[in-house]
Design an enzyme around this catalytic site. Structure first.
Site, short mmCIF file in Angstrom:
data_model
loop_
_atom_site.label_atom_id
_atom_site.label_comp_id
_atom_site.label_asym_id
_atom_site.label_seq_id
_atom_site.Cartn_x
_atom_site.Cartn_y
_atom_site.Cartn_z
N SER A 169 4.93 -4.76 -15.37
CA SER A 169 4.68 -3.43 -14.82
C SER A 169 3.94 -2.57 -15.85
CB SER A 169 6.00 -2.80 -14.38
OG SER A 169 5.78 -1.66 -13.59
N ALA A 170 4.53 -1.44 -16.28
CA ALA A 170 3.88 -0.62 -17.29
C ALA A 170 3.64 -1.41 -18.57
CB ALA A 170 4.72 0.61 -17.59
#
Length: 294
Positions: free
Chosen positions: A141-142
């Site tokens: 994700s991030a």
């Protein structure tokens, strides 16, 4: 059809949606909230050692010849920790057969960009300084986007590049422009366009969301390591993984992208419980081991 175990990821995200809309009066501190790990089976035979820059994961019998993983956890830059993700990355380290360091990250909005990038580079430099010359950077994700932007920042500082990048549902587009935010809106359990726009605003803190320093889709990716992207077919970040694949290819970067049908964002968090997650981890290991000369 998605397994019962992998559907637990969707249920978790939908519960997060309710908490996002109606926050509990006394939320658990971000540093100690490890309930994400409830989805993941404990990887047997992995030892954990806390160090200043993060959490060191050491599979028993792992290679000690200069190969290692650097793992950058997800959480939208506002949550997640080495503890929420230790089991998932423990499964990955064990499958590959090398030790792994999950890096500590400061949180936005208190610490916006470039705090997380500096934290990632600090951990990467720590590994390089200890003689690791074949480093794979993994991120979800991030953390997936951070894996790319920190490599670009490291390149600018003259650091050696990683051997490969393993990207789990990477969030790379701070402009939140992908069409799948609309086409997969009913399927994704949490990552709606307005939510992701809010997370992006806290992270970039007034910067242009298309600034190459925070958005790899607008960066010069020349010379980046080979990357393996995994993404769920039901998630809203599906389209930006396609855009990342295209952008990297334009700069001659070797890219593989696997789409797992009917899967949610970072479904690999169900490792050890869901066959889809175990298959994904196995694909990563099979792809990267030859690149580490294992």
């Amino acid at each position: 059809m998605a397994s019962t175990q992998s559907r637990a990821v969707e249920r978790m995200y939908r519960a997060w949606t309710e908490n996002w809309k109606n926050p509990p009066p006394d939320p658990e501190p971000r540093e100690t909230d490890d309930h994400w790990g409830d989805l993941t089976a404990e990887p047997r035979g992995v030892d954990y050692i806390e160090v200043d820059d993060g959490l060191w994961l050491v599979p028993r019998g792992s290679a000690a010849d200069g190969a290692a993983l650097l793992c950058l956890h997800g959480g939208g830059f506002i949550s997640g920790s080495v503890f929420t993700h230790r089991k998932m990355y423990g499964h990955l380290a064990k499958a590959i057969g090398v030790p792994a360091l999950i890096a500590h990250q400061r949180y936005a909005p208190e610490h916006p960009y470039p705090a997380q990038q500096e934290d990632a580079l600090k951990a990467y430099t720590w590994l390089v300084g200890r003689g690791f010359d074949r480093i794979v950077v993994a991120g979800d994700s991030a953390g997936g986007g951070l894996a790319i932007t920190s490599q670009l920042a490291g390149r600018a500082r003259g650091l050696p590049l990683a051997t490969a990048l393993l990207l789990i549902s990477p969030w790379v587009d701070m402009a939140v422009s992908g069409d799948s935010f609309d086409t997969n809106a009913a399927k994704d359990g949490f990552f709606y366009r307005d939510v992701v726009q809010g997370l992006a605003a806290m992270y970039i803190a007034g910067r242009d969301p298309r600034d190459p320093e925070v958005n790899p889709l607008y960066a010069d990716l020349t010379g980046l390591p080979p990357m393996f992207i995994q993404v769920g077919g039901d998630e809203t970040l599906l389209d930006e993984s396609r855009m990342l694949e295209k952008r990297a290819g334009e700069f001659g970067v070797e890219v593989r992208r696997d789409v797992f049908e009917e899967q949610q964002h970072t479904f690999q968090m169900a490792a050890g419980r869901a066959p889809e997650a175990d298959d994904a981890i196995s694909r990563f290991a099979s792809w990267v081991r030859p690149r580490l000369e294992l």
